[in-house]
Structures are given as C-alpha cells and as structure tokens.
Design a protein around this motif. Structure first.
Motif, short mmCIF file in Angstrom:
data_model
loop_
_atom_site.label_atom_id
_atom_site.label_comp_id
_atom_site.label_asym_id
_atom_site.label_seq_id
_atom_site.Cartn_x
_atom_site.Cartn_y
_atom_site.Cartn_z
N ALA A 136 9.32 6.77 4.23
CA ALA A 136 8.77 8.08 3.92
C ALA A 136 9.49 8.68 2.71
N ILE A 137 8.74 8.91 1.65
CA ILE A 137 9.30 9.49 0.43
C ILE A 137 8.93 10.97 0.42
N TRP A 138 9.95 11.82 0.35
CA TRP A 138 9.73 13.26 0.34
C TRP A 138 9.67 13.75 -1.10
N LEU A 139 8.54 14.33 -1.47
CA LEU A 139 8.39 15.00 -2.76
C LEU A 139 8.87 16.43 -2.53
N ARG A 140 10.11 16.66 -2.89
CA ARG A 140 10.77 17.94 -2.59
C ARG A 140 10.48 18.93 -3.71
N MET A 193 4.74 6.13 2.73
CA MET A 193 4.08 7.43 2.59
C MET A 193 4.85 8.31 1.62
N VAL A 194 4.11 9.02 0.77
CA VAL A 194 4.69 10.01 -0.14
C VAL A 194 4.05 11.36 0.20
N GLY A 195 4.89 12.34 0.50
CA GLY A 195 4.34 13.65 0.82
C GLY A 195 5.34 14.76 0.64
N ASP A 196 4.85 15.99 0.63
CA ASP A 196 5.70 17.15 0.37
C ASP A 196 6.18 17.85 1.64
N VAL A 228 14.20 10.73 -1.54
CA VAL A 228 13.76 12.06 -1.99
C VAL A 228 13.53 12.02 -3.49
N ILE A 229 12.39 12.53 -3.92
CA ILE A 229 12.10 12.70 -5.34
C ILE A 229 11.77 14.17 -5.58
N ASP A 230 12.09 14.66 -6.76
CA ASP A 230 11.78 16.04 -7.11
C ASP A 230 10.54 16.15 -8.00
N ARG A 231 10.12 15.02 -8.54
CA ARG A 231 8.91 14.96 -9.36
C ARG A 231 8.21 13.65 -9.05
N LEU A 232 6.90 13.67 -9.02
CA LEU A 232 6.13 12.46 -8.73
C LEU A 232 6.45 11.36 -9.74
N ALA A 233 6.79 11.74 -10.97
CA ALA A 233 7.09 10.77 -12.03
C ALA A 233 8.30 9.89 -11.70
N GLU A 234 9.13 10.30 -10.72
CA GLU A 234 10.29 9.50 -10.33
C GLU A 234 9.90 8.31 -9.43
N LEU A 235 8.71 8.34 -8.87
CA LEU A 235 8.30 7.33 -7.88
C LEU A 235 8.23 5.90 -8.44
N PRO A 236 7.56 5.64 -9.56
CA PRO A 236 7.46 4.24 -10.01
C PRO A 236 8.81 3.55 -10.23
N GLY A 246 0.82 -1.21 0.00
CA GLY A 246 0.00 0.00 0.00
C GLY A 246 0.86 1.25 0.00
N ILE A 247 0.39 2.27 -0.70
CA ILE A 247 1.10 3.55 -0.76
C ILE A 247 0.14 4.65 -0.37
N PHE A 248 0.55 5.44 0.62
CA PHE A 248 -0.22 6.61 1.03
C PHE A 248 0.36 7.84 0.36
N PHE A 249 -0.51 8.76 -0.01
CA PHE A 249 -0.10 10.05 -0.54
C PHE A 249 -0.75 11.14 0.30
N ASP A 250 -0.03 12.23 0.51
CA ASP A 250 -0.65 13.44 1.03
C ASP A 250 -1.50 13.99 -0.12
N ALA A 251 -2.50 14.80 0.18
CA ALA A 251 -3.33 15.37 -0.89
C ALA A 251 -2.72 16.67 -1.42
N GLY A 252 -2.63 17.69 -0.57
CA GLY A 252 -2.18 19.00 -1.01
C GLY A 252 -0.71 19.04 -1.40
N ASN A 253 -0.46 19.49 -2.59
CA ASN A 253 0.88 19.64 -3.17
C ASN A 253 1.61 18.32 -3.36
N THR A 254 0.91 17.22 -3.22
CA THR A 254 1.46 15.91 -3.55
C THR A 254 0.63 15.29 -4.66
#
Length: 168
Positions: free
Chosen positions: A128-132, A109-112, A147-155, A5-13
């Motif tokens: 915890a994956i930081w969307l920086r 978790m993925v969040g900004d 740390v990722i700088d773009r969501l596209a880096e996650l997969p 399972g992968i959780f995402f924050d909503a705002g700015n993520t």
C-alpha cells in the motif's frame, strides 16, 4: 512475485475531489502528474481504479476518467456502489485483480486515505503506497508500505523496488 498491476484510488489520487459533490457535479481535473505517471506506467503494468463511491457507480467513474483524459490509460475499475463492498474490505481488491486479469498478490494500491486505501490494501495482503497530501494526519496502527508526497515519485520507487526483468 513481481508487480503486474497497480490500483489507484480516484478522488485526490488521480483526480481532484470536491468534497460534498457527486462525480457528475465536479469539474474533474487530474491531480498534478497523474497523466504523466499513468502514461509512464502503462507499458509496464495493468492499471486499475478502485473507488469508494456513494451516488456514483462504474459508468459515472468511467465518464469522470474520460473527462479528465485518464480513461484510455485504465484497464479496469471497480466502484463500491456497483460492486456492493467498499474499501477497506479486501474483497474489493480481489475483484479489482480479477478485472485486471492479474493475481491479487501481483498488485499494489496507491491512495490518499490511510483508513480505506492503505488499510484495505494491507488487509488484502498487498503493498500500500500512501500519497500523503499536505496536512495529512497519521493514523496509529496503519503503516503504509511506502509514502510518497507527489504522484511523480511513484515510477522511480517502483523501478527501485520492483526492477524490470533483466535489470535486477
């Protein structure tokens, strides 16, 4: 344990956050690559949203995700307003895992935000994956798992770190 399972924050993520506005006042547009990433991950993981909200709860978040075209890709969500506990409290991650139907230790978790998304996930004992975003500032003592700088880096990171069964 493999990630299920992968959780995402909503705002700015997942969606563009408009500071000082409630969900129902925002335009609600997905951030770049959000729909493509969620679509790519959906066949392999249960997807959830854990969001700290003030004036909005689960129903308002569902409407916002629907407006952004994201809702069909999300299996479960938790808002701090309706649950009564906010990130970084580990309890909201445990509740998210319960709603996703997966063990907490099989989630990440993925969040900004380092202070809520990342710190909370680490306190809950999950990666915890930081969307920086551009201009983001490090907070001493909070060390994201990745740390990722773009969501596209996650997969690609997920494939390399948690190879699908039969490939690793």
């Amino acid at each position: 344990m493999p990630i299920r399972g992968i959780f995402f924050d909503a705002g700015n993520t997942l969606v563009v956050e408009e500071p000082g506005k409630h969900l129902w006042e925002m335009a609600i547009t997905p951030i770049p690559d959000a729909l493509e990433v969620l679509t790519a991950l959906k066949p392999h993981f249960r997807l959830g949203v854990i969001s700290n909200t003030v004036g909005s709860g689960d129903a308002e978040l569902v409407q916002a995700l629907e407006k952004a075209g994201i809702r069909p890709l999300i299996d479960a969500l938790v808002t701090s307003r309706d649950f009564g506990v906010a990130k970084p409290d580990p309890a909201i991650y445990a509740e998210g895992a319960r709603r996703l139907g997966v063990p907490l230790d099989a989630t990440l978790m993925v969040g900004d935000r380092l202070d809520t998304d990342v710190a909370g996930a680490l306190r809950a004992g999950i990666p915890a994956i930081w969307l920086r975003h551009a201009g983001a500032i490090l907070i001493p003592g909070i060390a994201p798992t990745h740390v990722i700088d773009r969501l596209a880096e996650l997969p690609a990171w997920l494939d390399a770190t948690y190879p699908p069964k039969g490939t690793g």
